[in-house]
Scaffold this active site. Structure first.
Site, PDB file in Angstrom:
ATOM      1  N   CYS A  56       0.837  -1.203   0.000  1.00 40.72           N
ATOM      2  CA  CYS A  56       0.000   0.000   0.000  1.00 40.72           C
ATOM      3  C   CYS A  56       0.871   1.252   0.000  1.00 40.72           C
ATOM      4  CB  CYS A  56      -0.928  -0.004   1.215  1.00 40.72           C
ATOM      5  SG  CYS A  56      -2.011   1.432   1.313  1.00 40.72           S
ATOM      6  N   CYS A  73      -0.373   4.095   2.207  1.00 37.35           N
ATOM      7  CA  CYS A  73      -0.175   3.810   3.639  1.00 37.35           C
ATOM      8  C   CYS A  73       1.263   4.055   4.067  1.00 37.35           C
ATOM      9  CB  CYS A  73      -0.536   2.356   3.956  1.00 37.35           C
ATOM     10  SG  CYS A  73      -2.198   1.845   3.478  1.00 37.35           S
ATOM     11  N   ASP A  74       2.212   3.629   3.237  1.00 32.10           N
ATOM     12  CA  ASP A  74       3.608   3.534   3.683  1.00 32.10           C
ATOM     13  C   ASP A  74       4.603   4.380   2.889  1.00 32.10           C
ATOM     14  OD1 ASP A  74       2.786   1.657   5.581  1.00 32.10           O
ATOM     15  OD2 ASP A  74       3.015   0.008   4.181  1.00 32.10           O
TER      16      ASP A  74
END
Length: 322
Positions: free
Chosen positions: A133, A136-137
């Site tokens: 992701c 997300c990261d």
């Protein structure tokens, strides 16, 4: 017989449980015997979930969601659903231990699973440089050299997004042509930070406590070489976990559960769906949580519409005065 059973223990499932429990529906949440918490359990620090300005670890966030759901009266069962019978007014949920739970309504929130490369290093370094992701990261890879595996639209989107943070993004693809749409290809090719690695597949993920490289295998010659990187993003697709409802609920062309408009209502009365299992596009913890809210409210309204004996109440235009 219960009023409501929730299947799934990610952000959608636990948020639905919070709302349902506060509505005094006394929900039973089937959380799985081994994968409680969904994909966030594989994420280290979550910085984009509202309410946590300093960030929060994925497992801790899911633990807090569970505690909140249980505080209001949700019963959490650590078991696996092996089969469902959604055909009648009474929904039947069979568990791995052999028990059969019955309810007037079911919320299906089993999420989706990112497709994996199937390499030992991939699992070992999950959350330590291996991610599925970018939104997300990606922030954690500022001025780092990273790689994205894949050749479809999602891979091009991930790679383009990651150039906001990384100094270099390698796109590793096992062929010499991309599956992505023309506009997504053009956008990626025009980005000076993106470099394509053609006819290559990841044979191994390198690093002890964090990713420090990958071993690539040439899909034409079979030769191998190492590529030094600080992070690996796997973007080869994901699959909604819908196997339990095949043949019972309508699915979309993308394979997600079909729902009515912005609601959570599925093709079967009394069955609702929420989270990534209905979302082929966004797949974020916060959108899954919002979807869980919708499902709980829809289920509450449905249950309120039932008669005292659990039968559907007659429509207003069918009511007659005694």
């Amino acid at each position: 017989m219960r009023q409501l059973i929730i299947i799934g223990s990610g952000p959608a499932g636990f948020t639905a449980a919070v709302y349902a429990a506060r509505a005094n529906l006394q929900p039973l949440l089937i959380a799985s015997s081994v994968e409680v918490g969904g994909e966030l359990m594989n994420t280290t620090e979550v910085e984009n979930f509202p309410g946590f300005p300093e960030g929060i670890m994925g497992p801790e966030l899911m633990q807090k969601m569970q505690e909140q759901a249980e505080r209001f009266g949700t019963e959490v069962r650590y078991d696996d659903v092996t089969s469902l019978d959604l055909s009648g007014d009474v929904k039947k949920v069979t568990l791995g231990g052999g028990a059969v739970e019955e309810a007037q309504a079911v919320i299906f929130a089993t999420g989706s699973a990112y497709r994996r490369l199937g390499l030992p290093g991939e699992d070992r370094l999950s959350g330590h440089g291996v991610s599925w992701c970018a939104t997300c990261d990606g922030f954690f890879f500022r001025e780092k050299e990273i790689a994205v595996v894949g050749g479809g639209d999602s891979a091009m989107e991930e790679a383009t997004f990651l150039t906001k943070f990384a100094s270099k993004v390698f796109v590793i693809h096992r062929r010499d042509t991309l599956k992505a749409s023309k506009i997504m290809q053009e956008r990626a090719r025009a980005n000076e930070k993106i470099e394509f690695v053609w006819n290559a597949e990841v044979a191994d993920v390198l690093g002890e406590s964090a990713v420090d490289g990958v071993t690539l295998r040439d899909t034409v010659t079979g030769e191998t070489r190492d590529l030094k990187i600080d992070g690996l993003f796997v973007a080869i697709g994901n699959d909604p976990r819908t196997h339990l409802v095949h043949g019972q609920l309508d699915l979309t062309p993308e394979g997600t559960i079909a729902v009515d408009g912005r609601s959570s209502r599925t093709s079967v009365r009394g069955v609702f769906a929420a989270g990534d299992v209905i979302d082929p596009t966004y797949r974020q913890a916060v959108t899954a949580a919002a979807s869980g809210t919708v499902a709980a409210l829809d289920a509450e309204h449905f249950l309120a519409s039932l008669g005292d004996a659990g039968e559907p109440a007659p429509a207003e235009d069918q009511l007659v005065e005694a």
